[in-house]
Design a protein around this motif. Structure first.
Motif, PDB file in Angstrom:
ATOM      1  N   ALA A 241      -8.276   7.482 -63.566  1.00 11.59           N
ATOM      2  CA  ALA A 241      -8.082   8.229 -64.810  1.00 11.59           C
ATOM      3  C   ALA A 241      -7.264   7.319 -65.509  1.00 11.59           C
ATOM      4  CB  ALA A 241      -7.383   9.437 -64.250  1.00 11.59           C
ATOM      5  N   ARG A 242      -6.791   8.006 -66.906  1.00  9.44           N
ATOM      6  CA  ARG A 242      -5.915   7.011 -67.675  1.00  9.44           C
ATOM      7  C   ARG A 242      -4.626   6.418 -66.887  1.00  9.44           C
ATOM      8  NH1 ARG A 242      -4.806  10.558 -71.065  1.00  9.44           N
ATOM      9  NH2 ARG A 242      -2.745  10.987 -70.716  1.00  9.44           N
ATOM     10  N   ASN A 243      -4.600   5.146 -66.610  1.00  2.72           N
ATOM     11  CA  ASN A 243      -3.356   4.426 -66.131  1.00  2.72           C
ATOM     12  C   ASN A 243      -3.256   4.849 -64.427  1.00  2.72           C
ATOM     13  OD1 ASN A 243      -2.611   3.270 -68.638  1.00  2.72           O
ATOM     14  ND2 ASN A 243      -1.504   5.066 -69.134  1.00  2.72           N
ATOM     15  N   ILE A 244      -4.647   5.430 -64.036  1.00  2.00           N
ATOM     16  CA  ILE A 244      -4.379   5.802 -62.653  1.00  2.00           C
ATOM     17  C   ILE A 244      -5.561   5.255 -61.825  1.00  2.00           C
ATOM     18  CG2 ILE A 244      -4.691   7.875 -61.237  1.00  2.00           C
ATOM     19  CD1 ILE A 244      -2.124   7.644 -62.422  1.00  2.00           C
ATOM     20  N   ASP A 245      -5.265   4.583 -60.790  1.00  8.58           N
ATOM     21  CA  ASP A 245      -6.483   4.014 -59.969  1.00  8.58           C
ATOM     22  C   ASP A 245      -5.889   4.315 -58.221  1.00  8.58           C
ATOM     23  OD1 ASP A 245      -8.271   2.670 -58.804  1.00  8.58           O
ATOM     24  OD2 ASP A 245      -8.242   0.589 -59.851  1.00  8.58           O
ATOM     25  N   ILE A 246      -6.510   5.255 -57.775  1.00  9.45           N
ATOM     26  CA  ILE A 246      -6.532   5.756 -56.433  1.00  9.45           C
ATOM     27  C   ILE A 246      -7.549   5.664 -55.345  1.00  9.45           C
ATOM     28  CG2 ILE A 246      -5.680   7.977 -55.224  1.00  9.45           C
ATOM     29  CD1 ILE A 246      -4.732   9.089 -57.855  1.00  9.45           C
ATOM     30  N   LYS A 247      -7.123   5.206 -54.458  1.00  6.85           N
ATOM     31  CA  LYS A 247      -8.245   5.173 -53.067  1.00  6.85           C
ATOM     32  C   LYS A 247      -7.808   6.602 -52.315  1.00  6.85           C
ATOM     33  CE  LYS A 247      -7.742   0.167 -52.611  1.00  6.85           C
ATOM     34  NZ  LYS A 247      -7.247  -0.874 -51.927  1.00  6.85           N
ATOM     35  N   LEU A 248      -9.048   7.145 -51.837  1.00 10.29           N
ATOM     36  CA  LEU A 248      -8.808   8.125 -51.178  1.00 10.29           C
ATOM     37  C   LEU A 248      -9.903   8.354 -49.759  1.00 10.29           C
ATOM     38  CD1 LEU A 248      -9.254  10.793 -54.015  1.00 10.29           C
ATOM     39  CD2 LEU A 248      -7.419  10.539 -52.497  1.00 10.29           C
ATOM     40  N   TRP A 249      -9.371   8.533 -48.841  1.00  7.25           N
ATOM     41  CA  TRP A 249     -10.225   8.494 -47.481  1.00  7.25           C
ATOM     42  C   TRP A 249     -10.630   9.754 -46.995  1.00  7.25           C
ATOM     43  CZ3 TRP A 249      -6.614   4.693 -48.744  1.00  7.25           C
ATOM     44  CH2 TRP A 249      -6.972   3.480 -48.727  1.00  7.25           C
ATOM     45  N   TYR A 250     -11.779  10.091 -46.678  1.00 15.58           N
ATOM     46  CA  TYR A 250     -12.119  11.335 -45.881  1.00 15.58           C
ATOM     47  C   TYR A 250     -12.910  10.842 -44.725  1.00 15.58           C
ATOM     48  CZ  TYR A 250     -10.796  13.587 -50.210  1.00 15.58           C
ATOM     49  OH  TYR A 250      -9.957  14.110 -51.335  1.00 15.58           O
ATOM     50  N   SER A 251     -12.900  12.013 -43.895  1.00 11.63           N
ATOM     51  CA  SER A 251     -13.781  12.119 -42.511  1.00 11.63           C
ATOM     52  C   SER A 251     -15.103  12.481 -42.905  1.00 11.63           C
ATOM     53  CB  SER A 251     -13.222  12.838 -41.351  1.00 11.63           C
ATOM     54  OG  SER A 251     -13.381  14.116 -42.135  1.00 11.63           O
ATOM     55  N   ASP A 252     -16.016  12.142 -41.725  1.00 13.62           N
ATOM     56  CA  ASP A 252     -17.485  12.650 -42.108  1.00 13.62           C
ATOM     57  C   ASP A 252     -17.587  13.968 -42.412  1.00 13.62           C
ATOM     58  OD1 ASP A 252     -18.353   9.757 -41.687  1.00 13.62           O
ATOM     59  OD2 ASP A 252     -18.324  10.285 -39.342  1.00 13.62           O
ATOM     60  N   ASP A 253     -16.807  14.893 -42.006  1.00  9.10           N
ATOM     61  CA  ASP A 253     -16.971  16.424 -42.565  1.00  9.10           C
ATOM     62  C   ASP A 253     -15.907  16.718 -43.738  1.00  9.10           C
ATOM     63  OD1 ASP A 253     -14.545  15.986 -40.870  1.00  9.10           O
ATOM     64  OD2 ASP A 253     -14.863  17.711 -39.468  1.00  9.10           O
ATOM     65  N   ASP A 254     -15.629  15.647 -44.372  1.00 13.90           N
ATOM     66  CA  ASP A 254     -14.779  15.711 -45.672  1.00 13.90           C
ATOM     67  C   ASP A 254     -13.185  16.155 -45.454  1.00 13.90           C
ATOM     68  OD1 ASP A 254     -17.106  15.057 -47.224  1.00 13.90           O
ATOM     69  OD2 ASP A 254     -17.777  17.022 -47.360  1.00 13.90           O
ATOM     70  N   GLU A 255     -12.723  15.922 -44.397  1.00 17.55           N
ATOM     71  CA  GLU A 255     -11.317  16.210 -44.294  1.00 17.55           C
ATOM     72  C   GLU A 255     -10.706  15.093 -44.655  1.00 17.55           C
ATOM     73  OE1 GLU A 255      -7.721  16.796 -41.114  1.00 17.55           O
ATOM     74  OE2 GLU A 255      -9.586  16.244 -40.222  1.00 17.55           O
ATOM     75  N   TRP A 256      -9.769  15.408 -45.763  1.00 16.41           N
ATOM     76  CA  TRP A 256      -8.699  14.531 -46.366  1.00 16.41           C
ATOM     77  C   TRP A 256      -7.721  13.625 -45.407  1.00 16.41           C
ATOM     78  CZ3 TRP A 256      -3.946  15.743 -49.405  1.00 16.41           C
ATOM     79  CH2 TRP A 256      -3.270  14.607 -50.266  1.00 16.41           C
ATOM     80  N   LEU A 257      -8.001  12.379 -45.302  1.00  8.52           N
ATOM     81  CA  LEU A 257      -7.193  11.619 -44.395  1.00  8.52           C
ATOM     82  C   LEU A 257      -6.013  10.748 -44.697  1.00  8.52           C
ATOM     83  CD1 LEU A 257     -10.275  10.190 -42.247  1.00  8.52           C
ATOM     84  CD2 LEU A 257      -8.719  12.304 -41.778  1.00  8.52           C
ATOM     85  N   ALA A 258      -6.300  10.285 -46.148  1.00  2.65           N
ATOM     86  CA  ALA A 258      -5.056   9.216 -46.540  1.00  2.65           C
ATOM     87  C   ALA A 258      -5.337   8.867 -48.074  1.00  2.65           C
ATOM     88  CB  ALA A 258      -5.283   7.782 -45.588  1.00  2.65           C
TER      89      ALA A 258
END
Length: 214
Positions: A181-198
C-alpha cells in the motif's frame, strides 16, 4: 525517523478487533511476540469469536521501544470490530503513543459505511474490510481501511510462493504473500488451511518489524 516508524507500526497493529460479552460459538486466538530488528518490544494478541452470522474480534497491542536505558516511545492500541458476511459492520479504535491519543470509529449505514475521525467524517462503500490479517479472504481486496486513522488505501497483494517457516519452534509449510500500500510493504505467511502464521515488514528507516508466534 521515529515518527515514520510509528506510522508503519500503527498500520501493522490495526488488525481487526472487538471486545464484547456476547456468548461465543467458536473462538480462535493468536498471541504474537513483536520484534523490531532483533529486539522484542511487546505483544499483540487477537481473539476472533465466530457467532455464526457474525464475527467479533479482540485485538490489543502493547509495546515499548527503548534506546539505551531510556524509553524512546510507548504504544498501546485496542480496536473493536463486528463483521457480517466479510463486511465490516462497526468498529472503534483507540491508540495511545507517547503523549498522543487517537480515537476513530465507524459504522455501516443505509447509504454506506461512515468513518468518524478527529478531523472529519468520511463516507465509504457499504462493504469495506480492514487489514484483517486473521482472515485470509482480505488478501483478495484492492482497497482496505486503516481503522487507526480512517484512511481507505489502495492495496495490491501478490502470492510469492511456498516456503518453510518456524512456528512455535516447529517447521511448518507456509505460503508467503506480499502486500503493498502507500509507503507499506508487508510480508505475510499463512498455513495450507489459511491460518495466519507470521508477519514481517521493513520500515523506511530500515528497521525490520516482525510478528512471531512463541
Amino acid at each position: 525517523m521515529m515518527k515514520k516508524l510509528i506510522c508503519l507500526l500503527s498500520l501493522l497493529f490495526t488488525v481487526s478487533a472487538a471486545a464484547t460479552d456476547i456468548p461465543s460459538e467458536q473462538i480462535d486466538s493468536w498471541s504474537f511476540d513483536v520484534y523490531i530488528d532483533d529486539k522484542r518490544v511487546g505483544t499483540h494478541d487477537f481473539e476472533v469469536t465466530d457467532l455464526g452470522e457474525q464475527r467479533v474480534v479482540r485485538s490489543e497491542a502493547d509495546f515499548k521501544v527503548k534506546f539505551l536505558i531510556f524509553t524512546a516511545y510507548t504504544y498501546f492500541h485496542t480496536n473493536s470490530e463486528r463483521w457480517a458476511d466479510d463486511c465490516l459492520v462497526e468498529f472503534a479504535a483507540n491508540t495511545e503513543y507517547n503523549d498522543e491519543t487517537i480515537a476513530v470509529s465507524g459504522e455501516r449505514t443505509e447509504s454506506g459505511f461512515t468513518v468518524s475521525r478527529p478531523e472529519e467524517a468520511v463516507e465509504l462503500p457499504e462493504c469495506v474490510m480492514t487489514f484483517a490479517y486473521w482472515n485470509a479472504d482480505f488478501l483478495a481486496q484492492d482497497k482496505l481501511l486503516n481503522p487507526q486513522n480512517g484512511e481507505y488505501l489502495d492495496v495490491s497483494v501478490e502470492r510469492v510462493g511456498e516456503e518453510q517457516l518456524e512456528v512455535r519452534g516447529e517447521p511448518v509449510d507456509a505460503v508467503r504473500y506480499q502486500l503493498k500500500a502507500r509507503n507499506i510493504d508487508i510480508k505475510l505467511w499463512y498455513s495450507d488451511d489459511d491460518e495466519w502464521l507470521a508477519l514481517e515488514s521493513i520500515a523506511k528507516t530500515g528497521h525490520v518489524i516482525r510478528y512471531e508466534l512463541p
